[in-house]
Design a protein around this motif. Structure first.
Motif, PDB file in Angstrom:
ATOM      1  N   THR A  19      -1.346 -13.798   2.552  1.00  0.00           N
ATOM      2  CA  THR A  19      -0.900 -12.579   1.876  1.00  0.00           C
ATOM      3  C   THR A  19      -0.241 -11.639   2.878  1.00  0.00           C
ATOM      4  O   THR A  19      -0.787 -11.372   3.942  1.00  0.00           O
ATOM      5  CB  THR A  19      -2.082 -11.856   1.212  1.00  0.00           C
ATOM      6  N   LEU A  20       0.926 -11.144   2.530  1.00  0.00           N
ATOM      7  CA  LEU A  20       1.592 -10.148   3.362  1.00  0.00           C
ATOM      8  C   LEU A  20       1.125  -8.764   2.940  1.00  0.00           C
ATOM      9  O   LEU A  20       1.233  -8.383   1.774  1.00  0.00           O
ATOM     10  CB  LEU A  20       3.114 -10.238   3.201  1.00  0.00           C
ATOM     11  N   VAL A  21       0.615  -7.997   3.896  1.00  0.00           N
ATOM     12  CA  VAL A  21       0.229  -6.614   3.649  1.00  0.00           C
ATOM     13  C   VAL A  21       1.368  -5.724   4.128  1.00  0.00           C
ATOM     14  O   VAL A  21       1.747  -5.744   5.299  1.00  0.00           O
ATOM     15  CB  VAL A  21      -1.075  -6.258   4.384  1.00  0.00           C
ATOM     16  N   LEU A  22       1.936  -4.965   3.200  1.00  0.00           N
ATOM     17  CA  LEU A  22       3.056  -4.080   3.480  1.00  0.00           C
ATOM     18  C   LEU A  22       2.605  -2.647   3.212  1.00  0.00           C
ATOM     19  O   LEU A  22       2.192  -2.322   2.101  1.00  0.00           O
ATOM     20  CB  LEU A  22       4.239  -4.451   2.578  1.00  0.00           C
ATOM     21  N   SER A  23       2.638  -1.803   4.231  1.00  0.00           N
ATOM     22  CA  SER A  23       2.156  -0.425   4.085  1.00  0.00           C
ATOM     23  C   SER A  23       3.270   0.573   4.287  1.00  0.00           C
ATOM     24  O   SER A  23       4.054   0.460   5.231  1.00  0.00           O
ATOM     25  CB  SER A  23       1.043  -0.145   5.105  1.00  0.00           C
ATOM     26  N   VAL A  24       3.320   1.567   3.412  1.00  0.00           N
ATOM     27  CA  VAL A  24       4.264   2.678   3.579  1.00  0.00           C
ATOM     28  C   VAL A  24       3.520   3.977   3.875  1.00  0.00           C
ATOM     29  O   VAL A  24       4.077   5.067   3.764  1.00  0.00           O
ATOM     30  CB  VAL A  24       5.171   2.855   2.336  1.00  0.00           C
ATOM     31  N   ALA A  25       2.256   3.872   4.284  1.00  0.00           N
ATOM     32  CA  ALA A  25       1.440   5.049   4.574  1.00  0.00           C
ATOM     33  C   ALA A  25       1.695   5.543   5.994  1.00  0.00           C
ATOM     34  O   ALA A  25       1.609   4.769   6.949  1.00  0.00           O
ATOM     35  CB  ALA A  25      -0.037   4.720   4.394  1.00  0.00           C
ATOM     36  N   ALA A  26       1.971   6.817   6.129  1.00  0.00           N
ATOM     37  CA  ALA A  26       2.182   7.399   7.452  1.00  0.00           C
ATOM     38  C   ALA A  26       0.866   7.446   8.219  1.00  0.00           C
ATOM     39  O   ALA A  26      -0.200   7.645   7.648  1.00  0.00           O
ATOM     40  CB  ALA A  26       2.749   8.810   7.322  1.00  0.00           C
ATOM     41  N   MET A  71      -7.344   5.539   2.385  1.00  0.00           N
ATOM     42  CA  MET A  71      -7.503   4.177   2.882  1.00  0.00           C
ATOM     43  C   MET A  71      -8.960   3.727   2.909  1.00  0.00           C
ATOM     44  O   MET A  71      -9.283   2.604   2.499  1.00  0.00           O
ATOM     45  CB  MET A  71      -6.894   4.048   4.283  1.00  0.00           C
ATOM     46  N   ASP A  72      -9.861   4.573   3.381  1.00  0.00           N
ATOM     47  CA  ASP A  72     -11.264   4.177   3.489  1.00  0.00           C
ATOM     48  C   ASP A  72     -11.854   3.826   2.125  1.00  0.00           C
ATOM     49  O   ASP A  72     -12.740   2.975   2.026  1.00  0.00           O
ATOM     50  CB  ASP A  72     -12.087   5.301   4.129  1.00  0.00           C
ATOM     51  N   VAL A  73     -11.369   4.474   1.094  1.00  0.00           N
ATOM     52  CA  VAL A  73     -11.872   4.217  -0.255  1.00  0.00           C
ATOM     53  C   VAL A  73     -11.230   2.978  -0.864  1.00  0.00           C
ATOM     54  O   VAL A  73     -11.904   2.163  -1.511  1.00  0.00           O
ATOM     55  CB  VAL A  73     -11.602   5.439  -1.164  1.00  0.00           C
ATOM     56  N   VAL A  74      -9.927   2.796  -0.636  1.00  0.00           N
ATOM     57  CA  VAL A  74      -9.161   1.768  -1.340  1.00  0.00           C
ATOM     58  C   VAL A  74      -9.225   0.396  -0.669  1.00  0.00           C
ATOM     59  O   VAL A  74      -9.360  -0.637  -1.346  1.00  0.00           O
ATOM     60  CB  VAL A  74      -7.689   2.216  -1.483  1.00  0.00           C
ATOM     61  N   LEU A  75      -9.141   0.340   0.659  1.00  0.00           N
ATOM     62  CA  LEU A  75      -9.014  -0.947   1.349  1.00  0.00           C
ATOM     63  C   LEU A  75     -10.150  -1.927   1.062  1.00  0.00           C
ATOM     64  O   LEU A  75      -9.881  -3.113   0.826  1.00  0.00           O
ATOM     65  CB  LEU A  75      -8.866  -0.733   2.859  1.00  0.00           C
ATOM     66  N   LEU A 102       0.845  -1.189   0.000  1.00  0.00           N
ATOM     67  CA  LEU A 102       0.000   0.000   0.000  1.00  0.00           C
ATOM     68  C   LEU A 102       0.884   1.243   0.000  1.00  0.00           C
ATOM     69  O   LEU A 102       1.494   1.587   1.013  1.00  0.00           O
ATOM     70  CB  LEU A 102      -0.908  -0.012   1.229  1.00  0.00           C
ATOM     71  N   ALA A 103       0.947   1.911  -1.148  1.00  0.00           N
ATOM     72  CA  ALA A 103       1.750   3.129  -1.284  1.00  0.00           C
ATOM     73  C   ALA A 103       0.829   4.273  -1.658  1.00  0.00           C
ATOM     74  O   ALA A 103       1.041   4.985  -2.648  1.00  0.00           O
ATOM     75  CB  ALA A 103       2.839   2.932  -2.335  1.00  0.00           C
ATOM     76  N   ILE A 104      -0.222   4.446  -0.855  1.00  0.00           N
ATOM     77  CA  ILE A 104      -1.218   5.488  -1.102  1.00  0.00           C
ATOM     78  C   ILE A 104      -1.287   6.428   0.092  1.00  0.00           C
ATOM     79  O   ILE A 104      -0.785   6.117   1.168  1.00  0.00           O
ATOM     80  CB  ILE A 104      -2.612   4.879  -1.367  1.00  0.00           C
ATOM     81  N   LYS A 105      -1.926   7.571  -0.092  1.00  0.00           N
ATOM     82  CA  LYS A 105      -2.081   8.537   0.986  1.00  0.00           C
ATOM     83  C   LYS A 105      -3.015   7.972   2.058  1.00  0.00           C
ATOM     84  O   LYS A 105      -3.993   7.289   1.732  1.00  0.00           O
ATOM     85  CB  LYS A 105      -2.643   9.850   0.445  1.00  0.00           C
ATOM     86  N   PRO A 106      -2.735   8.264   3.330  1.00  0.00           N
ATOM     87  CA  PRO A 106      -3.600   7.760   4.402  1.00  0.00           C
ATOM     88  C   PRO A 106      -5.067   8.140   4.210  1.00  0.00           C
ATOM     89  O   PRO A 106      -5.969   7.373   4.559  1.00  0.00           O
ATOM     90  CB  PRO A 106      -3.016   8.431   5.654  1.00  0.00           C
ATOM     91  N   GLN A 107      -5.309   9.309   3.616  1.00  0.00           N
ATOM     92  CA  GLN A 107      -6.676   9.787   3.440  1.00  0.00           C
ATOM     93  C   GLN A 107      -7.476   8.935   2.457  1.00  0.00           C
ATOM     94  O   GLN A 107      -8.706   9.011   2.421  1.00  0.00           O
ATOM     95  CB  GLN A 107      -6.663  11.239   2.947  1.00  0.00           C
TER      96      GLN A 107
END
Length: 272
Positions: free
Chosen positions: A94-101, A79-83, A72-77
């Motif tokens: 599945t490994l979930v790897l997030s780079v979102a602050a 998340m509600d739309v994408v997840l 997940l290399a998307i903006k934190p804002q």
């Protein structure tokens, strides 16, 4: 690797950070056929990279796809739309790897259930292979998954594993946001040179070369920054005169303390 053509690496978001990471992996020779990029509108540069390597690009998760890794290399804002749309691609292994602050593990567990999760905080020097990424794994992350993450992120710089998720916000404030502080230093140094009487373009070139050169010297040296600073400071010389101002009680350190504290506070606010 824990992903393959059958269980691909799904990169969600191909902006500056996602694109920088993907460029690094392509340079390392990772199988492009094992990568799927989901982004509604990649930049022309990213579209060219995808085309050059033959990487599959989608705007939505393909039906029937189960990923080995979801990055997940998307903006934190967003998340509600994408997840919710990603849930079909996330299996038990599945490994979930997030780079979102500012997006905690609990949020991903709420979206995907009890899957292995790694939170990562890289920084933009990853674009030139000189980043540093801090990582926090949940207890469900296997040794093989941890090894894959380590290898992937080592391709774009240094890797540091954290002991607690709480440290992520502090890392965000120091190294995640830190490149901007360094760029601001170059801006301020150039402006100070201009105000002192140098032509603006010359002051900018001097400042940029000095900041980047000092960073490279620090990178190559085994000495800590304090020693390098002392090495270029002659007693009663020009550098010592400047450092008297920068190291005063109301100098650079309290400003940096306040800046890091503000960034960490904002990261916690993003986490809700």
């Amino acid at each position: 690797m824990i992903f393959s053509r059958e269980r691909p690496f799904l990169l969600v978001g191909a902006g500056k950070m996602g694109g920088a990471m993907l460029s690094g992996w392509m340079a390392q020779g990772i199988d492009a056929a094992a990568i799927v990029v989901q982004d509604p509108a990649p930049s022309p540069e990213m579209a060219a990279l995808l085309s050059r390597h033959g990487i599959r690009h989608v705007t939505e998760v393909p039906q029937g796809l189960t990923a080995g890794v979801v990055l997940l290399a998307i903006k934190p804002q967003l998340m509600d739309v994408v997840l919710p749309g990603l849930k079909p691609a996330v299996g038990d292994e599945t490994l979930v790897l997030s780079v979102a602050a500012g997006t905690p593990v609990a949020r991903f567990e709420a979206a995907f259930g009890p899957v292995p999760i790694v939170r990562a905080m890289p920084n933009t020097p990853a674009m030139v292979g000189r980043g540093i990424t801090a990582l926090f794994p949940t207890t469900r992350v296997s040794a093989a998954q941890r090894d894959t993450v380590d290898r992937l992120l080592s391709a774009i710089g240094t890797v540091e594993w954290l002991d607690s998720e709480a440290q992520i916000d502090l890392v965000t404030a120091v190294s995640g946001s830190g490149p901007a502080y360094v760029f601001l230093l170059a801006e301020c140094l150039a402006e100070a040179g201009r105000k002192a009487g140098l032509p603006a373009d010359l002051a900018a070139r001097l400042a940029e070369a000095t900041v980047s050169g000092a960073g490279e010297l620090m990178h190559r040296s085994s000495e800590p920054p304090a020693t390098l600073r002392r090495n270029v400071t002659s007693p009663n010389g020009t550098t010592a005169a400047a450092l008297t101002v920068l190291m005063a009680e109301d100098g650079l350190q309290p400003l940096m303390d306040a800046a890091v504290a503000a960034a960490a506070r904002r990261a916690r606010e993003l986490a809700g």
